[in-house]
Write an enzyme that holds these catalytic residues in place. Structure first.
Site, mmCIF file in Angstrom:
data_model
loop_
_atom_site.group_PDB
_atom_site.id
_atom_site.type_symbol
_atom_site.label_atom_id
_atom_site.label_comp_id
_atom_site.label_asym_id
_atom_site.label_seq_id
_atom_site.Cartn_x
_atom_site.Cartn_y
_atom_site.Cartn_z
ATOM 1 C CE LYS A 11 -4.550 35.224 21.020
ATOM 2 N NZ LYS A 11 -4.641 33.990 20.220
ATOM 3 C CE LYS A 61 -11.081 32.837 16.684
ATOM 4 N NZ LYS A 61 -9.611 32.836 16.767
#
Length: 336
Positions: free
Chosen positions: A250, A153
């Site tokens: 997702k 990230k």
């Protein structure tokens, strides 16, 4: 059907930080649907970015509880359409849809991947996510969990330097997720540097609605770019295909396995790479994702690995990413 809802507060092993938020706990809603002696389980986590809470999902589902409990369940696809017609949020529908598919497979006595006509002999290995943190903590997380693929990230003032430092400590494949934090120019400039550092692809570097910027990136980036925040529901796949090399689905955002299967089919027809990602779910949600693995190019299903204590049994993720598929039908979930 019998319906039950339960809130869990999942404690994470480490503070999890991305470009826009940090948290140590993850609220999640687990839905159970019972029929003919079998119980299916589904899950959706809360999400401040999409203004979803466990309480809001619970309120939505309870508002139609009597209709769900009297519903004549046959196929998950029809049940998903019933829920869609009730105008529930995608997150609430997801929890119910996952439970319906788990129930359906258990009633049939077969895992979902088999019911979908696929084999689990070959599957992509999940990445393990390293959230934004001081560099020594990021290194420590990698050493704590040696893994063949890491998702890093980013979204700081020294992103390339972070990857340079992490590269000193592992030969693993890197994937970069900037969570909308970069500009087009920054992405194009970073891409060759990151490629030289063993980065496989970039995930959602730009704001979800920056289509002009993504056009520039799509034309100039030396690394493939995967859509995440830009690809929420089925209708987004076709547009993303013009600006990205692949999509990250997702389940919570698209409303479950039912639409995800259609999104996979559409993406493959367009020649896109397909990834499914998680939202720090427990093994309840991760086991549903695992059923789709034979259809995927990439997967990010490390949510249960990030938890101090899991709440369910199902898919087993062993060292290095090897999986132990549950013997039960459906997604194979049981609660601890």
């Amino acid at each position: 059907m019998q319906l039950s809802l339960k809130k869990y507060v999942l404690e994470l092993k480490h503070t999890f930080s991305i470009s826009r938020e940090s948290h140590d706990y993850q609220d999640t809603l687990v839905v159970a649907l019972g029929l003919n002696g079998q119980t299916g389980y589904g899950e959706s986590t809360s999400n401040p970015y999409y203004k979803i809470t466990v309480e809001s999902m619970t309120e939505e589902i309870n508002a139609i509880r009597s209709e769900i409990e009297s519903y004549d369940f046959d196929r998950p696809e029809a049940f998903h359409q019933f829920l869609t017609d009730k105008n529930l949020s995608n997150f609430a529908i997801c929890a119910l849809d996952l439970a319906a598919w788990d129930l359906f497979g258990k009633l049939k006595g077969k895992p979902l991947y088999e019911l979908w006509g696929t084999s689990n002999e070959n599957y992509p290995i999940t990445n393990y996510t390293i959230g934004i943190a001081p560099i020594d903590k990021m290194v420590a997380k990698m050493k704590e969990m040696p893994w063949p693929i890491y998702k890093i990230k980013l979204g700081t003032d020294n992103d390339v330097a972070i990857v340079e430092e992490l590269r000193k400590h592992t030969d693993a494949i890197f994937r970069i997720d900037a969570n909308c934090a970069w500009s087009a120019e920054e992405t194009i400039a970073n891409a060759p540097l990151l490629k030289d550092l063993g980065v496989e692809f970039l995930e959602q570097p730009l704001r979800a609605d920056d289509w002009d910027g993504m056009k520039k990136v799509h034309e100039s980036s030396v690394l493939p770019v995967i859509a995440d925040e830009s690809c929420i529901v089925e209708e987004d796949v076709e547009k993303c295909g013009r600006y990205f090399n692949g999509i990250n689905i997702k389940l919570t955002k698209c409303s479950g396995l039912t639409p995800a299967l259609r999104m996979i089919k559409k993406a493959k027809e367009m020649g896109l790479k397909v990834m499914v990602g998680c939202m720090t779910e427990s093994t309840v949600g991760i086991s549903a994702i695992a059923q789709m693995l034979p259809q995927l190019d990439y997967v990010d299903m490390d949510g249960s690995l990030l938890l101090k204590k899991d709440i369910a049994n199902g898919i087993g993720i062993k060292e290095g990413g090897k999986l132990v598929f549950p013997q039960l039908g459906g997604s194979g979930v049981t609660l601890k």
